[in-house]
Design a protein around this motif. Structure first.
Motif, PDB file in Angstrom:
ATOM      1  N   LYS A   3     -15.219 -10.778  -4.323  1.00  0.00           N
ATOM      2  CA  LYS A   3     -13.928 -10.680  -3.633  1.00  0.00           C
ATOM      3  C   LYS A   3     -13.783  -9.385  -2.898  1.00  0.00           C
ATOM      4  N   PRO A   4     -13.169  -9.319  -1.820  1.00  0.00           N
ATOM      5  CA  PRO A   4     -12.997  -8.265  -0.949  1.00  0.00           C
ATOM      6  C   PRO A   4     -11.861  -7.392  -1.788  1.00  0.00           C
ATOM      7  N   TYR A   5     -11.186  -7.872  -2.728  1.00  0.00           N
ATOM      8  CA  TYR A   5     -10.215  -6.940  -3.429  1.00  0.00           C
ATOM      9  C   TYR A   5     -10.591  -6.158  -4.677  1.00  0.00           C
ATOM     10  N   ILE A   6     -11.891  -6.337  -4.840  1.00  0.00           N
ATOM     11  CA  ILE A   6     -12.415  -5.941  -6.042  1.00  0.00           C
ATOM     12  C   ILE A   6     -13.533  -4.804  -5.678  1.00  0.00           C
ATOM     13  N   THR A   7     -13.279  -3.769  -6.163  1.00  0.00           N
ATOM     14  CA  THR A   7     -14.433  -2.355  -6.068  1.00  0.00           C
ATOM     15  C   THR A   7     -15.451  -2.479  -7.077  1.00  0.00           C
ATOM     16  N   ALA A   8     -14.945  -2.937  -8.236  1.00  0.00           N
ATOM     17  CA  ALA A   8     -16.006  -2.640  -9.380  1.00  0.00           C
ATOM     18  C   ALA A   8     -15.204  -3.546 -10.587  1.00  0.00           C
ATOM     19  N   SER A   9     -16.279  -4.021 -11.326  1.00  0.00           N
ATOM     20  CA  SER A   9     -16.034  -5.038 -12.388  1.00  0.00           C
ATOM     21  C   SER A   9     -16.964  -4.725 -13.653  1.00  0.00           C
ATOM     22  N   ARG A  10     -16.629  -4.999 -14.725  1.00  0.00           N
ATOM     23  CA  ARG A  10     -17.261  -5.005 -16.046  1.00  0.00           C
ATOM     24  C   ARG A  10     -16.933  -5.735 -17.087  1.00  0.00           C
ATOM     25  N   VAL A  11     -17.764  -6.440 -17.816  1.00  0.00           N
ATOM     26  CA  VAL A  11     -17.244  -7.398 -18.860  1.00  0.00           C
ATOM     27  C   VAL A  11     -17.286  -6.465 -20.325  1.00  0.00           C
ATOM     28  N   SER A  12     -16.108  -6.663 -20.850  1.00  0.00           N
ATOM     29  CA  SER A  12     -15.860  -5.917 -22.245  1.00  0.00           C
ATOM     30  C   SER A  12     -16.094  -6.917 -23.127  1.00  0.00           C
TER      31      SER A  12
ATOM     32  N   SER B 183       4.580   2.199  -6.143  1.00  0.00           N
ATOM     33  CA  SER B 183       4.864   1.567  -4.962  1.00  0.00           C
ATOM     34  C   SER B 183       6.472   1.961  -4.283  1.00  0.00           C
ATOM     35  N   ASN B 184       7.334   1.891  -4.988  1.00  0.00           N
ATOM     36  CA  ASN B 184       8.673   2.312  -4.619  1.00  0.00           C
ATOM     37  C   ASN B 184       9.009   3.571  -4.415  1.00  0.00           C
ATOM     38  N   ASN B 185       8.229   4.571  -5.214  1.00  0.00           N
ATOM     39  CA  ASN B 185       8.539   5.957  -5.174  1.00  0.00           C
ATOM     40  C   ASN B 185       7.388   6.845  -4.415  1.00  0.00           C
ATOM     41  N   PHE B 186       6.313   6.097  -4.007  1.00  0.00           N
ATOM     42  CA  PHE B 186       5.192   6.851  -3.607  1.00  0.00           C
ATOM     43  C   PHE B 186       5.644   7.457  -2.125  1.00  0.00           C
ATOM     44  N   GLN B 187       6.244   6.725  -1.239  1.00  0.00           N
ATOM     45  CA  GLN B 187       6.738   7.151   0.033  1.00  0.00           C
ATOM     46  C   GLN B 187       7.784   8.178  -0.255  1.00  0.00           C
ATOM     47  N   LYS B 188       8.871   7.810  -1.214  1.00  0.00           N
ATOM     48  CA  LYS B 188       9.968   8.783  -1.328  1.00  0.00           C
ATOM     49  C   LYS B 188       9.362  10.341  -1.581  1.00  0.00           C
ATOM     50  N   ILE B 189       8.482  10.362  -2.553  1.00  0.00           N
ATOM     51  CA  ILE B 189       7.766  11.429  -3.282  1.00  0.00           C
ATOM     52  C   ILE B 189       7.148  12.141  -2.148  1.00  0.00           C
TER      53      ILE B 189
ATOM     54  N   TYR C   8      -5.062  -3.054  -1.895  1.00  0.00           N
ATOM     55  CA  TYR C   8      -4.510  -4.046  -2.607  1.00  0.00           C
ATOM     56  C   TYR C   8      -3.783  -3.626  -3.782  1.00  0.00           C
ATOM     57  N   ALA C   9      -3.597  -2.203  -4.057  1.00  0.00           N
ATOM     58  CA  ALA C   9      -2.868  -1.550  -5.092  1.00  0.00           C
ATOM     59  C   ALA C   9      -1.520  -1.499  -4.888  1.00  0.00           C
ATOM     60  N   ASN C  10      -0.785  -2.753  -4.935  1.00  0.00           N
ATOM     61  CA  ASN C  10       0.591  -2.927  -4.613  1.00  0.00           C
ATOM     62  C   ASN C  10       1.052  -4.080  -5.415  1.00  0.00           C
ATOM     63  N   SER C  11       2.208  -3.870  -5.798  1.00  0.00           N
ATOM     64  CA  SER C  11       2.859  -5.328  -6.673  1.00  0.00           C
ATOM     65  C   SER C  11       2.558  -6.385  -6.077  1.00  0.00           C
TER      66      SER C  11
END
Length: 294
Positions: A80-89, A159-165, A126-129
């Motif tokens: 999947k394009p939105y996954i950079t790494a995965s592992r089975v726990s 997401s909400n505060n990143f731009q403000k910061i 893709y790291a947004n709500s």
């Protein structure tokens, strides 16, 4: 060390050298302050961005699902394009973590409800709500998936505060940069103001404005170089010790932006000193005689 004519007495020479040293140190400290603010903005913004990029999603499964099916799904999710790494726990890992959290072996009381799970690292874009909610819904449509867990509250807050910061940090840096630039400009102007009568005397004996301007601009150039070098060395020392104290915040993994900022501090020191020196000299070249005493 600058050379002065023999007609100037030792006390005056000492004062001139002290004035030059004071100008260089003023430039150095101002550039150090500006450079430190620039690095603060760079590293703090990068740190906050890294927090939003280190979001993990945990795919939970029903307890009767075989681990072979979980491994097969994990291989599909890797594509999947939105996954950079995965592992089975594994089931054992999850059980050990749960026991540690609970504080005792709960399997002695109830059947173990846990199964293996998949830990997914999400791509930064893709790291947004909204994106994480869409990914979660897509994963839940799989019949072997029981639930998808991720820190939704933290994601929404970032997401909400990143731009403000970001804007707050840049605003603070801009204000202090302007204050610092005004201080260094005032220091250079005061040094040239002290020599305003020499400037006017040179013009009276036939010197051209270009000839009068040259030594002051050259002096500003030299002072800018020395001030910039001292500032870069001080900033490098601060970065080195900050990296030892806070390696997660002051990260040297990307040396190119760091080198660019340090080079910009040196270049800005030179250009700013030249420009201010030139503008200050021009003021006293054009000034009327009666205003020299004001």
């Amino acid at each position: 060390m600058a050379k002065y004519p023999d007609t100037i007495d030792k006390i005056t020479k000492a004062r001139l050298r002290l004035s030059t040293f004071g100008s260089i140190m003023s430039i150095a400290l101002t550039m150090f302050f500006i450079g430190t603010l620039a690095f603060f903005a760079f590293f703090s913004t990068k740190y906050i961005r890294n927090l939003s990029q280190n979001i993990e999603m945990e795919v939970l499964f029903y307890k009767d699902i075989k681990e072979a099916d979980i491994n097969a799904l994990e291989q599909q999710l890797k594509l999947k394009p939105y996954i950079t790494a995965s592992r089975v726990s594994s089931k054992e890992e999850n059980t050990a973590i749960a026991k540690k959290i609970v504080g005792y072996n709960y399997t002695d009381i109830i059947p173990n409800p846990l199964n293996a799970s998949i830990m997914l690292s999400v791509a930064p874009e893709y790291a947004n709500s909204d994106s994480l909610a869409a990914i979660s819904n897509e994963l839940k449509r799989n019949e072997i998936v029981q639930d998808v867990d991720y820190p939704d509250v933290i994601v929404k807050s970032l997401s909400n505060n990143f731009q403000k910061i970001q804007w707050i940090i840049l605003g603070i840096c801009a204000v202090f940069m302007i204050i610092s630039m005004l201080l260094i400009a005032n220091c250079i102007r005061l040094n040239i103001y002290a020599q305003r009568f020499n400037i006017k005397s040179m013009l009276l004996v036939g010197a051209t404005p270009r000839f009068v301007r040259r030594p002051f601009v050259m002096k500003g150039f030299v002072q800018g170089i020395w001030g910039g070098i001292i500032a870069v060395l001080l900033i490098a020392a601060v970065l080195y010790f900050s990296n030892k104290a806070w390696p997660d915040l002051v990260d040297f993994s990307q040396m190119v932006p760091i080198a660019i900022i340090l080079g910009s501090v040196l270049l800005f020191s030179i250009l700013f000193s030249i420009i201010v020196s030139s503008m200050s000299v021009n003021r006293y070249i054009r000034i009327k005689d009666e205003r020299l005493y004001l």
